[in-house]
Design a protein around this motif. Structure first.
Motif, PDB file in Angstrom:
ATOM      1  N   UNK A   1       4.844   7.881 -15.486  1.00  0.00           N
ATOM      2  CA  UNK A   1       4.010   8.968 -15.002  1.00  0.00           C
ATOM      3  C   UNK A   1       2.753   8.970 -15.854  1.00  0.00           C
ATOM      4  N   UNK A   2       1.599   8.836 -15.197  1.00  0.00           N
ATOM      5  CA  UNK A   2       0.349   8.748 -15.946  1.00  0.00           C
ATOM      6  C   UNK A   2      -0.377  10.067 -15.817  1.00  0.00           C
ATOM      7  N   UNK A   3      -0.787  10.564 -16.978  1.00  0.00           N
ATOM      8  CA  UNK A   3      -1.510  11.846 -16.968  1.00  0.00           C
ATOM      9  C   UNK A   3      -2.894  11.614 -17.528  1.00  0.00           C
ATOM     10  N   UNK A   4      -3.874  12.172 -16.857  1.00  0.00           N
ATOM     11  CA  UNK A   4      -5.244  11.990 -17.306  1.00  0.00           C
ATOM     12  C   UNK A   4      -5.734  13.287 -17.928  1.00  0.00           C
ATOM     13  N   UNK A   5      -6.351  13.145 -19.087  1.00  0.00           N
ATOM     14  CA  UNK A   5      -6.852  14.321 -19.790  1.00  0.00           C
ATOM     15  C   UNK A   5      -8.376  14.316 -19.714  1.00  0.00           C
TER      16      UNK A   5
ATOM     17  N   UNK B   1       0.821  -1.204   0.000  1.00  0.00           N
ATOM     18  CA  UNK B   1       0.000   0.000   0.000  1.00  0.00           C
ATOM     19  C   UNK B   1       0.859   1.260   0.000  1.00  0.00           C
ATOM     20  N   UNK B   2       1.837   1.261   0.885  1.00  0.00           N
ATOM     21  CA  UNK B   2       2.650   2.463   1.004  1.00  0.00           C
ATOM     22  C   UNK B   2       3.607   2.619  -0.153  1.00  0.00           C
TER      23      UNK B   2
ATOM     24  N   UNK C   1       5.190   5.725  -4.569  1.00  0.00           N
ATOM     25  CA  UNK C   1       5.708   5.677  -5.936  1.00  0.00           C
ATOM     26  C   UNK C   1       4.745   6.335  -6.909  1.00  0.00           C
ATOM     27  N   UNK C   2       3.458   6.182  -6.710  1.00  0.00           N
ATOM     28  CA  UNK C   2       2.522   6.734  -7.681  1.00  0.00           C
ATOM     29  C   UNK C   2       1.962   8.057  -7.156  1.00  0.00           C
ATOM     30  N   UNK C   3       1.037   7.982  -6.249  1.00  0.00           N
ATOM     31  CA  UNK C   3       0.525   9.230  -5.690  1.00  0.00           C
ATOM     32  C   UNK C   3      -0.304   8.957  -4.453  1.00  0.00           C
ATOM     33  N   UNK C   4      -0.399   9.984  -3.594  1.00  0.00           N
ATOM     34  CA  UNK C   4      -1.278   9.914  -2.433  1.00  0.00           C
ATOM     35  C   UNK C   4      -2.726  10.141  -2.835  1.00  0.00           C
ATOM     36  N   UNK C   5      -2.920  10.827  -3.987  1.00  0.00           N
ATOM     37  CA  UNK C   5      -4.261  11.261  -4.368  1.00  0.00           C
ATOM     38  C   UNK C   5      -4.947  10.211  -5.209  1.00  0.00           C
TER      39      UNK C   5
END
Lengths: 300, 405, 258
Positions: free
Chosen positions: B31-35, A111-112, A117-121
């Motif tokens: 890095x994934x970007x959403x449009x 999870x952490x 690595x990706x995002x908290x959001x």
């Protein structure tokens, strides 16, 4: 009616995840606490897959969904396999607490890791792929079933049918059942127990990843902690149906899903987890082995 | 379930490491970007983020490794070992020495209340609070061998009982809440434990986890009683207050220290009594324990009730110190933190649980000032500790070595 | 003399497998009843039924004239039936002494208050328990091993420790499940000695054992099981010459060839 359909499709997804818990429990007698995280990884992997395909191909096409689903399943299975190899295999045969603790630790790590690595959001599921499915409706008995719900129910049925065929009709599936009956004996009659256990993790993880793909479309957004509550509920489903029992997991999943949507509809969604917990306690009091579970005798 | 799987073999570390590197790659390097306009996501290779993650993790990993190796090296030193064994055997032979040690420790803690600065005192309060929780959780997890995943749920039952009573009765004070909260939390524990402790295995883990989640939701859904999401502020009169010339912080410090000391004594005595032996026997082998006349269900319930009661006491002390409670007190993170303390220190060992709680609270807190990113990696660290301890030192830092070596 | 335990018509099946089929037995104080039979004959299952681990499908168990069928394992132990296990089930990390003291559990009840205050009454009880446990260790030949973790003891000693632990529950009947398995002749001699002494102390002993020479030497009565069924019963000399017993052990063809 709409509540029922919602509940059923939610329940079908719980059932897919619950199968993973039940299979591992059946063979190793441990709660694979990190299974919910595999589901979450499936969700993220699906978005990654779609993003990569869309970027590299340049144009978008609905078929990419299939590719992304395959990618998600492969990646999540690899995670499941790695989990088993790293965190559980060495602990087989030690006190029951050891693999369970390791699984909880692993769940926190995964999870952490995703959070850091990706995002908290929250991240979004690309709407382009899910929107047509959500907007397309099938009127049925006064309710409307969206294409996505049909897809969920359909793929859940297909995946479960594949699983039943596998464990009942193939050599490996029979080996798996043998190993869950008696691991030592299975090893003595020449079943490669290590590989069968690894395979159990891989299959369970694939089902969880499939569920993850479906849920990520259904909800449209996801976050690193998506697997925690979902996993908890799926596990509840497995207990409800009788842990270790495969049809039980399916039944339990459907009941949990229905119960959740009915509670949200009639009482309020704030209360659904409390109702589910009450249900779990009731089942444990009334039928400690779950709805379809049998009494297993302790070997002395 | 003890079985020696004939085919179990150790893994091949390098191929596994490679596998991990490959499967984590999409998470680290993409890095994934959403449009929103097109409804499509795009992925780009983003080395900068990946390297920054690795750069952030590296000190943590290296630090942990260094600490581990240093500990191993210290433990392996023959002089230190002999010193330790002679010391411990001396202490065992002469109870006077042991008593002197305890008195010395108590005086030091007492002296700190008057001479240490506020920062040390407030850290002390938390060390003792976590100490009480680790002590309580150790009864179930360490001694009786039952996993509890929602321990913070009982902690917050205690805190809420105190807060609600303090709100409804103006004359109410924290010390009155101690026994009440202990009994209520213990009673709730008994009710939760009753259906699942009849069963073999690890239902308790999940049921307690579900309990903590449900309790949090319940508290959020009952704003009239519990203040909902905002929580409750404890009236000033009910908090742990200044007395006898001490300021509030000193009073909190002493109150928590005193509670911890009393509870350590209680658990110590139980551990060495017939009840403690029954718990340990159940942990080792339930069937054999039952065949020796131990009523397994009753003893498990007792352990779990006691454990929940201790959490309730810790909850009251926390609320009395912090001055408020909110639903986040029963977060999963808190349960895991306490569990990691027990595991690190050594399952079943009382000094181990205390040591584990001190280390796991103090190290991140002290490091936070120097390295702010530590708090982000905190949970990752706890998770890794749980996995690594299970793999390489399941008995914990202070646990007995297996095989009687 | 009236038997301490009387068992009649005990059956237990698992799915389609009939593990034990209407077995009768009785055990008397100061006598040794041995249960023999090939592997898988249902001997351990019978023990599990007697000690409450399994609930028998049919039949009844009377202990001193009182029916105890279906009683929980810990209650059975309280009533006076103690056992050892085929595969050693000691509390491995606890010391040998503590293992024995666990056996005291049900007859050293004392209120929580005494324990928490470590009152004089509790101190006396602790002292007495320790002495009793040390005496038991000495009785089975484990003097001086009290402070060692049970799992660090040698195999033969662990088997003896299990007996000491069972004796600590102050049983009327002692069920021994293959106490001699894996022992060398010298150790076996010691074991026979020990069991003989227990018998002399007036304990009723039920013994499952594979070493025929042990069984024949010390048994007062022998019960032979095969495929869950009771095929013979009697004094050692009769059993030795019973054709059905020989057949069960050696197979049909060889008995036909004799």
């Amino acid at each position: 009616m709409e509540v029922l359909v919602n509940g059923l499709s939610r329940g079908a997804i719980y059932a897919l995840v619950a199968l993973g818990y039940t299979m591992v429990y059946g063979i190793l007698g441990m709660i694979n606490f990190a299974h919910g995280e595999i589901f979450m990884i499936g969700m993220f992997a699906c978005v990654f897959g779609l993003a990569m395909l869309a970027t590299w191909v340049g144009a978008a096409s609905p078929w990419m969904l299939v590719g992304a689903a395959v990618f998600a399943i492969l990646l999540a299975s690899a995670f499941g396999y790695a989990n088993e190899r790293i965190a559980y295999r060495k602990l087989r045969g030690s006190h029951i607490l050891a693999p369970l603790t390791s699984a909880i630790g692993l769940s926190i790590v995964l999870q952490n890791f995703v959070m850091l690595a990706v995002t908290k959001d929250k991240i979004d599921f690309p709407r382009y792929f899910s929107e047509p499915l959500v907007q397309w409706n099938l009127p049925l008995l006064g309710a409307e079933i969206t294409g996505l719900q049909l897809l969920i129910l359909g793929s859940a049925v297909v995946l479960m049918a594949l699983l039943f065929w596998f464990i009942n009709g193939t050599r490996l599936g029979i080996a798996m059942r043998a190993a869950s009956q008696d691991r030592l004996m299975a090893g003595l009659v020449g079943i490669p127990v290590d590989r069968v256990i690894a395979l159990t993790f891989v299959i369970g993880s694939s089902l969880a990843a499939g569920a993850g793909v479906l849920v990520s479309m259904y909800q449209g957004v996801m976050r690193f902690d998506a697997g925690y509550l979902f996993g908890l509920k799926a596990f509840t489903a497995a207990v409800l149906g009788g842990i270790g029992n495969i049809p039980g997991a399916v039944l339990g999943g459907l009941i949990i899903g229905l119960c959740e949507d009915l509670t949200s509809y009639y009482i309020g969604s704030d209360w659904r987890h409390i109702v589910l917990f009450g249900l779990l306690m009731l089942v444990l009091i009334a039928r400690p082995r779950g709805l379809l579970g049998e009494r297993v005798a302790d070997k002395v | 379930m003890a079985d020696q799987s004939p085919t179990a073999k150790s893994g091949t570390p390098w191929s596994l490491a490679l596998l991990v590197a490959v499967i984590t790659a999409p998470f680290i390097w993409l890095k994934v970007k959403y449009d929103f306009r097109t409804g499509l996501s795009t992925a780009t290779f983003d080395p900068a983020r990946g390297w920054s993650l690795i750069a952030g993790l590296l000190p943590v990993v290296l630090g942990g490794l260094a600490l581990w190796l240093a500990l191993r090296w210290l433990c392996a030193l023959p002089q230190l070992r002999t010193l330790f064994t002679t010391c411990s055997s001396r202490i065992n032979e002469h109870p006077v020495l042991r008593h002197a040690g305890v008195v010395l420790l108590c005086t030091t803690i007492l002296a700190c209340a008057f001479f240490a600065d506020n920062k040390v005192l407030s850290m002390g309060v938390f060390v003792f609070l976590y100490g009480i929780q680790a002590l309580g959780l150790n009864i179930t997890v360490g001694m009786t061998g039952l996993l509890v995943l929602g321990y913070a749920g009982f902690f917050s039952v205690g805190a809420y009982v105190f807060a609600i009573l303090a709100h409804s009765q103006p004359w109410f004070s924290w010390w009155m809440a101690l026994p009440i909260a202990a009994v209520v939390a213990g009673g709730v524990g008994w009710l939760v434990g009753l259906p699942c402790l009849r069963l073999r295995g690890d239902y308790l883990a999940i049921v307690t986890l579900g309990f903590a989640e449900s309790f949090r939701e319940l508290m959020r859904n009952l704003p009239a009683l519990s203040g909902g999401d905002k929580g409750l502020v404890i009236p000033a009169a009910a908090k742990i207050g200044a007395f006898a010339g001490m300021n509030r912080l000193q009073a909190c410090y002493l109150a928590t220290a005193l509670c911890l000391a009393v509870l350590v004594l209680v658990v110590h005595r139980l551990y060495h009594s017939r009840i403690g032996r029954a718990w340990r026997a159940i942990k080792a082998d339930e069937t054999a324990a039952a065949a020796m006349g131990i009523s397994v269900v009753q003893m498990k319930l007792m352990a779990f009730t006691l454990s929940a009661g201790l959490a309730g006491i810790a909850g009251v002390l926390y609320a009395g110190y912090a001055g408020f409670v909110d639903p986040s007190t029963c977060a999963f993170e808190q349960s895991v933190l306490v569990l990691a303390m027990v595991i690190l220190g050594g399952l079943g060992s009382i000094p181990g649980a205390l040591l584990g709680s001190a280390i796991l609270y103090l190290v991140p807190t002290l490091l936070r000032d120097q390295f702010p990113q530590v708090s982000e990696y905190r949970l990752l660290l706890f998770g890794s500790i749980m996995v690594l301890m299970m793999l390489f030192r399941p008995q914990g830092l202070l646990g007995k070595t297996k095989g009687g070596a | 003399m009236k038997p301490v335990m009387e068992v009649s018509g005990i059956s237990k099946s698992f799915g389609g497998l009939k593990a034990v089929q209407s077995v009768d037995l009785s055990a008397s104080a100061g006598k040794i009843l041995s249960i023999i039979g090939p592997n898988g004959a249902g001997k351990t299952t019978l023990f599990n039924c007697l000690t409450g681990i399994y609930r028998p499908d049919t039949g009844s168990i009377f202990l001193e004239g009182r029916e105890i069928t279906g009683t929980q394992p810990h209650e059975v132990c309280r009533l006076g039936i103690a056992r050892t296990f085929q595969n050693i089930r000691l509390f491995g990390e606890m010391t040998a002494l503590e293992n024995v003291m666990v056996g005291h559990f049900h007859h050293d009840e004392i209120s929580l208050w005494h324990i928490l205050s470590h009152s004089p009454a509790h101190r006396i009880l602790c002292g007495r328990n320790k002495e009793a446990a040390s005496a038991l260790l000495a009785r089975v030949g484990l003097e001086g091993a009290g402070d060692l973790p049970a799992q660090s003891l040698a195999y033969g000693l662990q088997k003896r420790l299990e007996i000491a632990r069972a004796l600590a529950t102050q049983p009327k009947i002692l069920l021994l499940d293959e106490p001699g398995a894996g022992m060398n002749p010298q150790e076996l001699g010691g074991l026979i000695d020990l069991i003989g002494r227990l018998k002399k102390d007036g304990l009723a002993i039920v013994l499952i054992e594979h070493h025929m020479q042990v069984v024949m030497e010390i048994s007062d009565d022998i019960l032979v099981l095969d495929h869950g069924e009771q095929i013979a019963r009697g004094i050692p000399r009769d059993i030795r010459n019973n054709p059905r017993v020989i057949e069960a052990y050696l197979g049909k063809s060889s008995s036909a060839g004799q």
